[in-house]
Design a protein around this motif. Sequence first.
Motif, short mmCIF file in Angstrom:
data_model
loop_
_atom_site.label_atom_id
_atom_site.label_comp_id
_atom_site.label_asym_id
_atom_site.label_seq_id
_atom_site.Cartn_x
_atom_site.Cartn_y
_atom_site.Cartn_z
N CYS A 94 0.82 -1.36 -0.02
CA CYS A 94 -0.04 -0.10 0.02
C CYS A 94 0.91 1.16 -0.14
O CYS A 94 2.07 1.18 0.12
CB CYS A 94 -0.93 0.03 1.37
N CYS A 125 3.06 1.59 3.34
CA CYS A 125 4.23 0.60 3.31
C CYS A 125 4.97 0.75 2.18
O CYS A 125 6.47 0.75 2.44
CB CYS A 125 3.74 -0.77 3.06
N ALA A 163 4.62 -5.39 5.44
CA ALA A 163 3.03 -5.66 5.36
C ALA A 163 2.44 -4.67 6.32
O ALA A 163 3.05 -4.29 7.42
CB ALA A 163 2.77 -6.95 5.34
N CYS A 164 1.22 -4.35 6.26
CA CYS A 164 0.40 -3.91 7.21
C CYS A 164 -0.92 -4.42 7.21
O CYS A 164 -1.26 -5.31 5.89
CB CYS A 164 0.38 -2.18 7.07
ZN LIG Z 1 0.43 -1.73 3.86
#
Ligand SMILES: [Zn+2]
Length: 761
Positions: free
Chosen positions: A160, A163, A181-182
């Motif tokens: 995203c 990130c 990652a998130c």
């Molecule tokens: Zn993310």
Amino acid sequence: MQIIELRIKGKVQGVGFRPFVWLLAQQHQLQGDVKNDGQGVVIRLAKIEQNALQHFLNDLHHKLPPLAQITDIQQQQKHLKNAPQFDGFVISESEQNAMDTQIVPDAATCSVCIADLFEPQNRRYHYPFTNCTHCGPRFTIIKAIPYDRKNTSMANFPLCSDCAAEYKNPADRRFHAQPNACPECGPHIWLQDYHHKIADNETALKQTALFLTKGKIIAVKGIGGFHLACDATNPIAVQALRERKHRPTKPLAIMVADLNSLLDLSPEEKNLLTSTAAPIVLLAKHKVPQICDLIAPHLAEIGVMLPSNPLQHLLLREVKRPLVMTSANPSGQPPVLDNQSAVENLQNLADFYLCHNRDILQRADDSLVRAAFDGIETLRRARGYVPNETELNIVNQKNILALGSDLKNTFCLLKGDKAVVSQHIGDTANDKVRLQLEDNLTLFQQIYQFKPEIIAIDAHSGYFSSAVGKALAEKWNIPVRTIWHHHAHLTAVLAEHHYQFERNEKVIGIALDGLGMGQHHQLWGGECLLVDYANCQYLGGLPAVALAGGDLAATQPWRNWLAHIQQFVPNWQALATHTCAELNWQPLAKAIEQKINAPLASSTGRLFDAVAFALGITPAKLSWEGEAACQLETLAMQSTFINQSAVEISTNLPVKMPIKDDKLDLATFWQSWLHYESDAANKAFCFHWALAQGFAQMAKMNAQKYQCKTIVLSGGVMHNQLLRRLLKVQLTEFKVLSGHEFPMNDGGLSLGQAAIAAAHY
Ligand SMILES: [Zn+2]
Ligand SMILES: [Zn+2]
């Protein structure tokens, strides 16, 4: 224009090394650039004073990021016609060519990421896949090199914008963290039963914790495989797990939330538990409070680990109690790796499944270690240590592939003086383990771009691993070298210690284990050998005794007891009638006498089984390898002799195992041991003592004869700490080497095989 080029080798890719260099260069106000290439990392600097350069190099060595390691820096002054115009210091694009750089093992979640995980304002609060360049999965998510996101199981998760910004910012600790990652863009968890999904994300976590506190068994997907988890303080849950796994007594590993859950730890134990490898550490039982007796019955130690990934941290905090965390596999099979096989293969084992959608590409079981009296001892080497590379002190130009053994299989790639030993693969008697061995071989050759020129295999022609080696050698039309099992055991220890032989020097080796192929197709397991990297000569050892019933001898200790008394004790029939009236021993005795299905072997493992049976401490049928031997050691540790000095013990103990010709005299041993009247613990101790004394005597005698200064201990039986200590106590005038980083059991065999093969070409 002149520039300075620094070529850096070691663990320098995928560990935050370039941003570290970038930051350092800013601090030192240097002009230039840094980039990855096939050999490691290249730094180019606009010309600077020697002093300033030295200062920079010092910082480079001493301020390394936690997972980085420098093995070599080559420095060159270059005159370039078309020199680059450096404007400040930048990170340049990677070059892609043949790789000669190390792949990094998976690393336990770092303290900063743990803080993120439990900080309610953080955007990764309770996110089970948080990581950074200092921690997180590596080896288990890689399918090709270079180590870039597209070559990992994170390829399906485009970053995203938040990130991506972290990923691109050299000042961020997630700069180029490939698994970054998130919750927005990364993998997620869910809880399901056999048929349906029950909950997602936070609810899944809470529900899992609730089920665990109610005694349920949950399959939890981790970094290198699934675990079966249950409440370690709940005997009903643990008993249910044992019954479902058909594992009546084999010890189970547990996970505790943090060091505060443990007592009286030594600094070494703390270091191991909190290391980036986060292995299972064997701890004395009193250090692990609250645990129910069923976790490690009849043993003095419990295997304990701390959480090594965010999901485990979350789970342990939520359940507020220790959990059993044992690898999730139906008996004999390798642990499952993907969601679908977990649900299918574990349906009789698990009540629920806590899954996630990040694929595990390389299996990595939990490593198993101990902070022993003589340093770290590795019993199983996998997650967190593999694929660390080991530099050997040998001259070798060839690419050697060594296939290891059939039990505790590993394989080894040796290129020049650099060896990479695979993760623990396991017992190749099982079809699925065989498939994993072949898959891993392919994958390792792919990621290391390794083309073997020589194959090394065990001398046992019946081994599956040997057959794989022969087939590969035929396919590639390259030579195969067969290697005696115990030569490989001893050489693995020499290799790990970077042992350098003086001219014409040899060392004495004591190799004690269950069984392996030796000289003239003899089955060995208790030998004293004269070795160097290339050669191995028999000096003496235990006499050969029948393996009554062939393979059955390995699981039924009474068979070995019968074979031993029959061979070494006069009037043994009376003893047999008295000791095991309920066992149908007469037909077996006859078979031994007539040499029917009773191959001879000089096995130390089977001698342990026989003694354990004589003491009545072992079941008629063992349920795990080493069960009788571990119980015997545990019992011996309770002996009143334990705190006595060697001199005191030797004057007080009537039991001996003298040397007769080139063999240890088991007739004298058994007869004196059977007559020795004391409690079971003292009898267990004096067996250890007699065996250690016998082998120490034999080693000393031969060391004098062949003028050796070094004695090497190896073989699976050497993981018996008491025996190893008693041997070392009697060999203080020698340099005594045993295994630390690699298992002395068959898990280390492939390293020894590779070193021996190298010595021959
Ligand atoms: Zn993310
Ligand atoms: Zn981190």
